[in-house]
Scaffold this motif. Structure first.
Motif, PDB file in Angstrom:
ATOM      1  N   GLU A  43      47.735  40.089  46.527  1.00 42.50           N
ATOM      2  CA  GLU A  43      47.577  39.304  45.306  1.00 42.50           C
ATOM      3  C   GLU A  43      47.467  40.316  44.176  1.00 42.50           C
ATOM      4  O   GLU A  43      46.512  41.096  44.133  1.00 42.50           O
ATOM      5  N   VAL A  45      46.729  41.343  40.461  1.00 41.84           N
ATOM      6  CA  VAL A  45      45.989  40.863  39.294  1.00 41.84           C
ATOM      7  C   VAL A  45      46.256  41.846  38.161  1.00 41.84           C
ATOM      8  O   VAL A  45      45.820  42.999  38.221  1.00 41.84           O
ATOM      9  N   TYR A  53      36.004  42.757  36.690  1.00 37.54           N
ATOM     10  CA  TYR A  53      36.740  41.696  37.364  1.00 37.54           C
ATOM     11  C   TYR A  53      35.816  40.734  38.093  1.00 37.54           C
ATOM     12  O   TYR A  53      34.881  41.134  38.779  1.00 37.54           O
ATOM     13  N   SER A  60      47.233  36.338  37.934  1.00 35.06           N
ATOM     14  CA  SER A  60      47.573  36.913  39.234  1.00 35.06           C
ATOM     15  C   SER A  60      48.817  36.248  39.807  1.00 35.06           C
ATOM     16  O   SER A  60      49.166  35.124  39.443  1.00 35.06           O
ATOM     17  N   ARG A 104      43.551  42.187  47.260  1.00 33.35           N
ATOM     18  CA  ARG A 104      43.873  42.088  45.833  1.00 33.35           C
ATOM     19  C   ARG A 104      44.190  43.471  45.307  1.00 33.35           C
ATOM     20  O   ARG A 104      43.512  44.442  45.636  1.00 33.35           O
TER      21      ARG A 104
END
Length: 110
Positions: A43, A45, A53, A60, A104
């Motif tokens: 993912e 971002v 964050y 995202s 992420r």
């Protein structure tokens, strides 16, 4: 945040033909964030750093980190749209947050 892996600052190459969901780095830079496979689904971002964050914050997209020897060490190739979204920085740092279904990858401008 514990468990965060990060690259050094990487010079940005913006490419209008890239989709936002593709990031290309050199395999040596990928090792800095623990990536071992040529392509890794994450993912992404954009514009967030680990200090500020919070989950669900920021823009995202699910995409691929593609490690290519053709990409110079210390360089990241991003879509022009993504680079514009984060303010056209000359350099960014990638931060990998492990966990969840997908890791992420925060793309933080210098």
């Amino acid at each position: 945040m514990p468990g965060i892996l990060e690259t050094d600052f990487l010079h940005v190459l913006a490419d209008f033909s890239f989709p936002e969901k593709r990031i290309v780095i050199n395999p040596n830079d990928g090792l800095d964030i623990g990536l071992m496979m040529t392509e890794t689904v994450v993912e992404i971002v954009y514009g967030e750093n680990p200090a500020t964050y919070q989950e669900g914050q920021g823009y995202s997209v699910y995409g691929i980190v593609d490690q290519r020897n053709e990409c110079r060490i210390g360089t990241v190739e991003l879509s022009l749209k993504a680079v514009e979204r984060i303010g056209r920085p000359k350099r960014v740092r990638l931060h990998l947050l492990p966990g969840g279904s997908y890791n992420r990858l925060l793309v933080a401008a210098e």
